[in-house]
Design an enzyme around this catalytic site. Structure first.
Site, short mmCIF file in Angstrom:
data_model
loop_
_atom_site.label_atom_id
_atom_site.label_comp_id
_atom_site.label_asym_id
_atom_site.label_seq_id
_atom_site.Cartn_x
_atom_site.Cartn_y
_atom_site.Cartn_z
N ASP A 1 -6.70 114.56 -11.09
CA ASP A 1 -6.73 113.11 -10.90
C ASP A 1 -8.08 112.64 -10.36
OD1 ASP A 1 -3.96 113.38 -11.47
OD2 ASP A 1 -3.54 113.64 -9.34
N GLU B 1 0.80 105.61 -14.63
CA GLU B 1 0.47 105.92 -13.23
C GLU B 1 -1.04 105.94 -13.08
OE1 GLU B 1 2.10 109.81 -12.53
OE2 GLU B 1 1.13 110.67 -14.29
#
Length: 547
Positions: free
Chosen positions: A53, A220
């Site tokens: 991420d 997300e």
């Protein structure tokens, strides 16, 4: 109790030996993965390691990246680059531990620091992240190498994750975030709230501004930007291994938002290219950094060229001109106005410093009595730590001294001295490839002497225990060499030698497996199962990663 004292010189070898000086730590170049091809081009991934991420920002001519670190401490490791291809580790924003301390003093696999964002605003660096059990935290610093301010809980709430701020032209501050289905029993939406001017507290309720159900499931990891009067939200959809990158835009911060897929696997071998950050260069180029899930090694980092077409970004190469690019494997390096030396994040460590290398992390909040960096004598000492009462395997202990696996094929060498405490029966130390399954080569102090063993723990995350495949009793104090080779991203073979030349395989081949939301990691441990007033230790002379 035993009255004897045992001391063994141990060399744990993943293959090869190389001498790394202290200066080399400052300008380290990996032997096993270098993205810069030396001819003005680079290859993906730019980091063949689990920087999950990732997000990136620019401050002048410098770039800074951070990534999810979950339960691993120091958390929020900070990387620095001058050209977006060559990166080095410079510190961590959460150096000592996560709150609440009584929770994170034990391994919290998959919990803790989820997808962060890093931003540079008014000469300060900000990092926001969501902890799915507690809410959205923020820390800031004037120097990205640290120190960083203590964590501030900006928005409390179970299930709040993946937060990113936006400072608007009128001085208002907004925050976009996602929702974790595992905590909220609800997911696939993005929400926006407003923060106070200090960005330390939410001052409005969150409002859902995009619903990904159906079209973009599991949306997300949003990142917030503004360009030419549009609010842009970059976000991944479709799940981690197989998803795609979405961009949304609106003239109003609360929507409605248009959406478009701008990067997908296409006909390439790069699965699930998504979740990352947009950054520009001083020369006016745009680039997108994202991850790819490759299984055991984790989520590795790619760099894609990015252009704008009709108010929408296009990432990678758009051969059919449909506005959705395919990821590149090789490409010309970003034009940053200068050429910089090749450098990679540190892997090897000579332990000649009073500070621990930035590549190392524990599996939970650390204690100061776990480690002593003896720069005078040039080694690092790890002290044995009592295992918890409910111990089943190394999955349950926080004092695993680990770093990321740096390439699909590599070798690493550890030289250490094992000094068990004669009053502690069964002290055990060694090398572990850690994940949901793990493999280990260990030395154990027993009534019969030091026993060298190789074992596996399959489904450690489900409470299973280790199975010993082979063990050898060592009845002398000559140097011992232990070796593991890793090939094909997760195939490992353990071996040992008494002369450092002729190696004998021990145990069975082991297939590495990822941890919970992180890649498999490698490193050291030393534990004991009985309480005593003092511990044994290992003195680690060096750790070297080579071909």
């Amino acid at each position: 109790m035993k009255s004897r004292v045992l001391s063994f010189l141990v060399m744990i070898v993943f293959v090869g030996v190389a001498n790394i000086s202290a200066q080399d730590k400052l300008n380290f170049t990996s032997e096993v993965w270098v993205a810069d091809q030396g001819d003005g081009t680079y290859k993906n991934p730019i980091l063949y390691a689990d920087y999950s991420d990732p997000d990136v920002c620019r401050a002048g001519d410098d770039y800074y990246m951070t990534s999810s670190s979950f339960n691993c401490i120091p958390g929020l490791q900070i990387l620095h680059s001058k050209d977006l291809v060559n990166w080095e580790l410079i510190g961590a924003a959460v150096p000592y531990g996560l709150p609440p301390a009584d929770v994170f003093s034990k391994p919290q696999h998959g919990n803790g620091i989820w997808a962060p964002s890093i931003r540079y605003h008014n000469n300060e660096f900000y990092i926001f992240y969501g902890d799915p059990d507690y809410g959205i935290y923020m820390t800031k610093a004037t120097d990205p190498a640290g120190p960083w301010a203590p964590l501030t809980l900006v928005k409390e709430g179970k299930g709040l994750i993946d937060a990113c701020p936006l400072w608007d032209e009128d001085g208002r501050v907004y925050l976009v975030h996602g929702v974790a289905g595992s905590r909220a029993s609800f997911k696939s939406v993005l929400s926006v709230c407003e923060l106070n001017k200090d960005a330390t507290k939410a001052i409005t309720e969150s409002v859902i501004i995009f619903d990904g159900h159906g079209k973009h499931p599991t949306i997300e990891g949003p990142k917030f930007y503004k360009k030419d009067g549009y609010y842009y939200i970059f976000a991944p959809g479709g799940g981690v291994p197989t998803g795609w990158q979405i961009v949304m835009r609106s003239k109003n911060v609360y929507g409605p938002y248009e959406d478009k897929i701008v990067l997908a696997q296409g006909k390439t071998e790069i699965n699930g290219p998504h979740q990352g950050g947009w950054v520009d260069t001083p020369t006016g180029e745009d680039w997108f950094i994202h991850f790819q899930d490759v299984g055991a090694v984790g989520r590795i980092v790619h760099l894609q060229p990015m252009t704008w077409k009709n108010g929408w970004p296009v990432m990678g190469i758009d051969k059919d001109n449909d506005g959705c690019g395919d990821p590149v494997l090789t490409y010309k390096k970003p034009n940053v106005g200068k050429t910089y030396p090749i450098i990679t994040p540190a892997e090897s460590d000579e332990f000649n410093d009073t500070k621990t290398g930035f590549q190392w992390q524990w599996h939970g909040n650390s204690a100061p009595f776990w480690i002593f960096n003896d720069a005078t004598n040039g080694y690092m000492r790890l002290y044995s730590v009592l295992t918890p009462e409910d111990y089943k395997s190394l999955w349950d202990v926080p004092n695993l001294f680990l770093q990321k696996i740096p390439a699909p094929e590599f070798t690493a060498t550890v030289k250490m001295t094992f000094q068990p405490n004669p009053d502690n029966d069964g002290e055990r130390a060694g090398f572990v490839i850690m994940g949901r399954d793990y493999g280990v080569v260990a030395l154990e102090d027993t009534k019969d002497g030091i026993v060298l063993s190789q074992g596996f723990c399959k489904s450690a995350d489900n409470g299973k225990t280790e199975v010993i495949n082979e063990k050898v009793t060592i009845k002398n104090d000559k140097p011992i060499y232990l070796r593991v080779t890793m090939q094909g991203e997760n195939d490992c073979q353990f071996s040992y030698s008494f002369n450092g030349k002729k190696f004998t395989n021990i145990g069975q081949p082991f297939k590495a497996r990822e941890g919970k939301w992180i890649g498999a990691k490698m490193g050291l441990f030393i534990n004991r199962h009985e309480y005593n007033k003092d511990s044994g230790w290992i003195d680690v002379d060096w750790f070297r990663v080579t071909k």
